[in-house]
Design a protein around this motif. Sequence first.
Motif, mmCIF file in Angstrom:
data_model
loop_
_atom_site.group_PDB
_atom_site.id
_atom_site.type_symbol
_atom_site.label_atom_id
_atom_site.label_comp_id
_atom_site.label_asym_id
_atom_site.label_seq_id
_atom_site.Cartn_x
_atom_site.Cartn_y
_atom_site.Cartn_z
ATOM 1 N N PRO A 1 37.534 35.815 -7.421
ATOM 2 C CA PRO A 1 38.843 36.452 -7.648
ATOM 3 C C PRO A 1 38.730 37.660 -8.573
ATOM 4 C CG PRO A 1 39.025 34.069 -7.798
ATOM 5 C CD PRO A 1 37.568 34.371 -7.701
ATOM 6 N N ASP A 2 37.868 37.570 -9.596
ATOM 7 C CA ASP A 2 37.540 38.714 -10.446
ATOM 8 C C ASP A 2 36.167 39.200 -9.977
ATOM 9 O OD1 ASP A 2 36.775 40.522 -12.395
ATOM 10 O OD2 ASP A 2 37.485 39.300 -14.065
ATOM 11 N N LEU A 3 36.165 40.125 -9.006
ATOM 12 C CA LEU A 3 34.916 40.537 -8.365
ATOM 13 C C LEU A 3 33.900 41.099 -9.351
ATOM 14 C CD1 LEU A 3 33.251 40.837 -5.817
ATOM 15 C CD2 LEU A 3 34.443 42.999 -5.352
ATOM 16 N N PRO A 4 34.267 42.001 -10.265
ATOM 17 C CA PRO A 4 33.270 42.494 -11.218
ATOM 18 C C PRO A 4 32.619 41.384 -12.038
ATOM 19 C CG PRO A 4 35.181 43.930 -11.216
ATOM 20 C CD PRO A 4 35.549 42.721 -10.395
ATOM 21 N N ALA A 5 33.420 40.394 -12.445
ATOM 22 C CA ALA A 5 32.858 39.275 -13.214
ATOM 23 C C ALA A 5 31.901 38.450 -12.358
ATOM 24 C CB ALA A 5 33.986 38.396 -13.758
ATOM 25 N N GLY A 6 32.263 38.247 -11.089
ATOM 26 C CA GLY A 6 31.387 37.502 -10.190
ATOM 27 C C GLY A 6 30.081 38.225 -9.958
ATOM 28 N N LEU A 7 30.150 39.533 -9.746
ATOM 29 C CA LEU A 7 28.935 40.320 -9.517
ATOM 30 C C LEU A 7 28.055 40.333 -10.768
ATOM 31 C CD1 LEU A 7 30.469 43.317 -7.543
ATOM 32 C CD2 LEU A 7 29.036 41.482 -6.617
#
Length: 258
Positions: free
Chosen positions: A170-176
């Motif tokens: 859901p928080d793509l930058p955090a996941g990446l």
Amino acid sequence: MSGIRRSGRAAALVAVVLALAACSDQAGTAVSEPSTTTTVSAADTSSAEATTPASLPYTETELQVTGSTGRVGYDVLIPQIEGGNPAVTAEFNESMRAALQDQIDGSGTDAFTLSSQEHSVAHIGEHVISGLLVTSWNADPPGAHPTPIVATVVVNADTAAPITLADLFPDLPAGLQALSDESARLLPATVAGPDFERSGIEPTEANFANWLATPAGMEIHFNDYQVGPHAIGLVTVTVPWDALADVIDPDLAPVVSS
């Protein structure tokens, strides 16, 4: 991993060719050159696939796609499935065909050929299906050595929809960033070694586009040269799901880990 070929599929092949052409148009990856010709032969597929009861298990099959655009010649086996929910089966099969079409379309104007290197329905879980396609790209006339190109497909078997990185995190930058951190931790133990190419794990979608959902974790497939020289071959790492617990969509966590 390939299915057992069956005979008596002449009528099905016509339908497969027409379906693939339609899939290519819908995916926006149709070959741009004129006079494209494609010959497709199916292995272990059923002409009655569209009416297969969803209660039947999914089974792995394969599809041979051959042809030429004039600039690109290809003869590739791609993973497919049959059985199960017809909508899920169609989504997986069409997505795999679209992944190959992207490779056929390629970029630039140089002539090249594509051949099979590896293909598999890597995992059929209770709620998810993952597929891997690795083709061998070679210049035409041939260059110094072929280059492997990786593509993956992950389909939610509950919704018949692909699962993207944006869906998963859901928080793509955090996941990446989590994937980047975990890759940095895992890569030194692979053939890439502690001197792996750091730019290959920067927290971008392109660096982590090729992944598979498995019970053990998120299996990340790096492209040729991405984390090291061509000589080491393709490199993979598996990030355990619990290492991503803080960034993964809680509704998708039981799906991708099934």
